[in-house]
Design a protein around this motif. Sequence first.
Motif, PDB file in Angstrom:
ATOM      1  N   ARG A  96       0.806  -1.215   0.000  1.00 17.32           N
ATOM      2  CA  ARG A  96       0.000   0.000   0.000  1.00 17.32           C
ATOM      3  C   ARG A  96       0.838   1.264   0.000  1.00 17.32           C
ATOM      4  N   LYS A  97       1.954   1.249   0.701  1.00 16.01           N
ATOM      5  CA  LYS A  97       2.830   2.409   0.747  1.00 16.01           C
ATOM      6  C   LYS A  97       4.271   1.923   0.744  1.00 16.01           C
ATOM      7  N   ARG A  98       5.128   2.700   0.114  1.00 17.19           N
ATOM      8  CA  ARG A  98       6.560   2.417   0.139  1.00 17.19           C
ATOM      9  C   ARG A  98       7.319   3.723   0.015  1.00 17.19           C
ATOM     10  N   GLY A  99       8.566   3.678   0.422  1.00 15.50           N
ATOM     11  CA  GLY A  99       9.370   4.879   0.325  1.00 15.50           C
ATOM     12  C   GLY A  99      10.769   4.628   0.832  1.00 15.50           C
ATOM     13  N   ALA A 100      11.500   5.707   1.018  1.00 13.50           N
ATOM     14  CA  ALA A 100      12.881   5.618   1.489  1.00 13.50           C
ATOM     15  C   ALA A 100      13.133   6.739   2.483  1.00 13.50           C
ATOM     16  N   ALA A 101      14.029   6.465   3.408  1.00 18.17           N
ATOM     17  CA  ALA A 101      14.437   7.446   4.407  1.00 18.17           C
ATOM     18  C   ALA A 101      15.937   7.329   4.593  1.00 18.17           C
ATOM     19  N   LEU A 102      16.527   8.333   5.218  1.00 16.50           N
ATOM     20  CA  LEU A 102      17.955   8.295   5.525  1.00 16.50           C
ATOM     21  C   LEU A 102      18.147   8.037   7.017  1.00 16.50           C
ATOM     22  N   ALA A 103      18.929   7.022   7.326  1.00 13.75           N
ATOM     23  CA  ALA A 103      19.358   6.787   8.707  1.00 13.75           C
ATOM     24  C   ALA A 103      20.637   7.582   8.918  1.00 13.75           C
ATOM     25  N   ARG A 104      20.554   8.623   9.729  1.00 12.99           N
ATOM     26  CA  ARG A 104      21.650   9.584   9.858  1.00 12.99           C
ATOM     27  C   ARG A 104      22.469   9.316  11.119  1.00 12.99           C
ATOM     28  N   PRO A 105      23.771   9.490  11.040  1.00 12.51           N
ATOM     29  CA  PRO A 105      24.604   9.232  12.225  1.00 12.51           C
ATOM     30  C   PRO A 105      24.275  10.148  13.386  1.00 12.51           C
ATOM     31  N   GLU A 106      23.879  11.404  13.108  1.00 11.89           N
ATOM     32  CA  GLU A 106      23.574  12.329  14.203  1.00 11.89           C
ATOM     33  C   GLU A 106      22.292  11.927  14.940  1.00 11.89           C
ATOM     34  N   GLN A 107      21.527  10.995  14.381  1.00  6.53           N
ATOM     35  CA  GLN A 107      20.346  10.458  15.061  1.00  6.53           C
ATOM     36  C   GLN A 107      20.512   8.965  15.359  1.00  6.53           C
ATOM     37  N   GLY A 108      21.768   8.554  15.531  1.00  2.00           N
ATOM     38  CA  GLY A 108      22.057   7.179  15.894  1.00  2.00           C
ATOM     39  C   GLY A 108      21.684   6.172  14.821  1.00  2.00           C
ATOM     40  N   HIS A 109      21.568   6.613  13.566  1.00  2.00           N
ATOM     41  CA  HIS A 109      21.099   5.768  12.469  1.00  2.00           C
ATOM     42  C   HIS A 109      19.716   5.181  12.763  1.00  2.00           C
ATOM     43  N   SER A 110      18.900   5.960  13.483  1.00  2.00           N
ATOM     44  CA  SER A 110      17.504   5.574  13.685  1.00  2.00           C
ATOM     45  C   SER A 110      16.669   6.092  12.520  1.00  2.00           C
ATOM     46  N   VAL A 111      15.519   5.458  12.336  1.00  2.53           N
ATOM     47  CA  VAL A 111      14.606   5.822  11.254  1.00  2.53           C
ATOM     48  C   VAL A 111      13.226   6.017  11.868  1.00  2.53           C
ATOM     49  N   HIS A 112      12.615   7.167  11.587  1.00  2.00           N
ATOM     50  CA  HIS A 112      11.246   7.463  12.023  1.00  2.00           C
ATOM     51  C   HIS A 112      10.460   7.869  10.777  1.00  2.00           C
ATOM     52  N   VAL A 113       9.678   6.959  10.238  1.00  2.00           N
ATOM     53  CA  VAL A 113       8.895   7.216   9.035  1.00  2.00           C
ATOM     54  C   VAL A 113       7.462   7.529   9.443  1.00  2.00           C
ATOM     55  N   GLU A 114       6.985   8.714   9.109  1.00  2.00           N
ATOM     56  CA  GLU A 114       5.609   9.085   9.382  1.00  2.00           C
ATOM     57  C   GLU A 114       4.777   8.775   8.133  1.00  2.00           C
ATOM     58  N   VAL A 115       4.109   7.644   8.174  1.00  2.00           N
ATOM     59  CA  VAL A 115       3.328   7.176   7.030  1.00  2.00           C
ATOM     60  C   VAL A 115       1.943   7.808   7.070  1.00  2.00           C
ATOM     61  N   HIS A 116       1.491   8.312   5.931  1.00  2.00           N
ATOM     62  CA  HIS A 116       0.148   8.864   5.793  1.00  2.00           C
ATOM     63  C   HIS A 116      -0.538   8.199   4.602  1.00  2.00           C
ATOM     64  N   GLY A 117      -1.836   8.403   4.495  1.00  2.00           N
ATOM     65  CA  GLY A 117      -2.578   7.870   3.357  1.00  2.00           C
ATOM     66  C   GLY A 117      -3.073   6.448   3.542  1.00  2.00           C
ATOM     67  N   LEU A 118      -3.033   5.918   4.770  1.00  2.00           N
ATOM     68  CA  LEU A 118      -3.581   4.594   5.033  1.00  2.00           C
ATOM     69  C   LEU A 118      -5.058   4.709   5.395  1.00  2.00           C
ATOM     70  N   ALA A 119      -5.759   3.592   5.352  1.00  2.00           N
ATOM     71  CA  ALA A 119      -7.178   3.583   5.705  1.00  2.00           C
ATOM     72  C   ALA A 119      -7.328   3.575   7.219  1.00  2.00           C
ATOM     73  N   PRO A 120      -8.374   4.196   7.746  1.00  3.09           N
ATOM     74  CA  PRO A 120      -8.565   4.182   9.200  1.00  3.09           C
ATOM     75  C   PRO A 120      -8.987   2.811   9.703  1.00  3.09           C
ATOM     76  N   ASP A 121      -8.629   2.546  10.970  1.00  2.00           N
ATOM     77  CA  ASP A 121      -9.081   1.346  11.667  1.00  2.00           C
ATOM     78  C   ASP A 121      -8.757   0.083  10.879  1.00  2.00           C
ATOM     79  N   ARG A 122      -7.496   0.002  10.409  1.00  2.00           N
ATOM     80  CA  ARG A 122      -7.079  -1.144   9.593  1.00  2.00           C
ATOM     81  C   ARG A 122      -5.755  -1.693  10.113  1.00  2.00           C
ATOM     82  N   GLU A 123      -5.572  -2.987   9.913  1.00  2.88           N
ATOM     83  CA  GLU A 123      -4.345  -3.673  10.290  1.00  2.88           C
ATOM     84  C   GLU A 123      -3.401  -3.685   9.089  1.00  2.88           C
ATOM     85  N   TYR A 124      -2.119  -3.428   9.345  1.00  2.00           N
ATOM     86  CA  TYR A 124      -1.099  -3.415   8.293  1.00  2.00           C
ATOM     87  C   TYR A 124       0.164  -4.104   8.811  1.00  2.00           C
ATOM     88  N   TRP A 125       1.030  -4.475   7.841  1.00  2.00           N
ATOM     89  CA  TRP A 125       2.346  -5.010   8.158  1.00  2.00           C
ATOM     90  C   TRP A 125       3.395  -4.139   7.483  1.00  2.00           C
TER      91      TRP A 125
END
Length: 541
Positions: A96-125
């Motif tokens: 349903r959704k895909r994309g790319a993000a950068l894991a940056r050293p100044e953030q410990g190579h963490s990734v926080h993806v804010e996904v939008h455009g999904l259906a409400p009250d639904r289960e996803y993987w």
Amino acid sequence: MLGTGGALALGTLGAAAGAPALLAPSTATAAERSGTADGLPSGLFTLGVTSGDPQSDGVVLWTRLAPDPLAGGGMPARPVPVQWQVSDTPSFTRIRKRGAALARPEQGHSVHVEVHGLAPDREYWYRFRAGRETSPAGRTRTAPAAHARVRNLRFLFASCQNWQDGYFTAWHHAAQEDVDFIAFLGDYIYESVPRDTTVRKHEGTDEPYSLTDYRNRHAQYRSDAHLQAAHAHAPWIVTLDDHEIDNNWADDIPQDPDKQTPEAFRARRIAALQAYWEHMPLRRASLPDGPDMRLYRSLRYGNLATVHVLDTRQYRSDQITTLEQAEDPTRSLTGAAQERWLVRGMERSGARWNLLANQLMWAQNDRRAGPEQVFDFDNWDGYRAQRRRLLEFFGSGRTDNPVILTGDRHATWVCDLKPDFDDPASPVVGAELTGSSISSGGDSDPAAFHATYDPIMAESPHWKYIDNRRAYVLCDVTRERLTASLRTVDTVWRPEGTTATTSAEFVVEAGRPGVTVASTPAPARPMRLAERNYDVDDDQF
């Protein structure tokens, strides 16, 4: 609105049959798998995945690249592209959704993806890919639309997981519960020094002070397989308490100001909040700005419930030592701005239930039987004027069905809430469910606990139930009632082969402030395991 999936086995979905080329199974040679082909080390996803802060159209997806998690992470000092996918199915055959993000050293190579455009009250993987490696998959769920007529909600809440006090066996059982979200109410890590006499040993040689120190401590906790399973099982709603930084800290004041200068504690707070954000599924709105981090926020589940997440550390007045000082009307546990936000949010929520995800106990909690009263002033007992003001608001008719969900105590306290706990005529205006700990305090001695607190309970009519076994609380919410099940585990001193039992149930009826005990706990049993040393706060059990 409950999902149909069970517990998610980590690592089973990363190379699913029919997966799109974006995250296709690796055919790398041995040399490439060692990291020599793409310049990345192997074992990038040692800390698992999670999601958080569900909204009606999306969630936050989290991971952190950390091939050497207890040594700063082990990543090269450069940004690394990370791809992500969200699917309708655990086989990832419909993306349903895909994309790319950068894991940056100044953030410990963490990734926080804010996904939008999904259906409400639904289960996803969802899952990630970096270099030639695919992460374990996680399961998440969006919230209902803001004004949807929602019939039911199921969630669980927990707090206080000290690595050294025991294994996270409760998370193994929590990951089997079919819930819409998991709320964690503070003390995700403990800052205590490593000890050789505990069940497990903290990494390092001292308390954490630097950013690398806090990253390593978080990574050690994240390495626990049971905790990873719970993180991958459902979206999390998180807030912090004291041990994420320093025991009993208050705004810019450490526990021991004679040993930590203002400058040193400020640097420590900056490091700790940065590491906390790097390891939690939080939105960009919570990204720390120096020593400050916006954590209080609200999440809506249609017209059924609003979850108001509190922060009772960053804005509080310092702790005091006397009841007279506790009555000072200028003292605040939340700060004036957060109090205004909470009142306004509860007035305008429009939801049947107002749930407060809160760290510290609201109900008056005497610590000594008899006429003398002894209180812990780190919690709401030390901020009585503000507590009375808010509880009077609860009873004013300007908000509906407030229920406070609380952590911190390493024990279960289920209480009615009153503006004046010492006045029998003071009206009941709400309910508080204080849950026990995941592991903090180690295996308990219920007989000794009740010998101490049953006499105090007899003098505290607003206390409805007490227990000190390790547990989480599972809540089912309908328009008519909130039912909470206390799920206790038999031991945290053994990593596997444990059981979880519903030891008691509590009911809050809509429109009828207060809480009732629907069933009684199993009889307390004497401890049979050898006594062990464990970390104890000076205000805990």
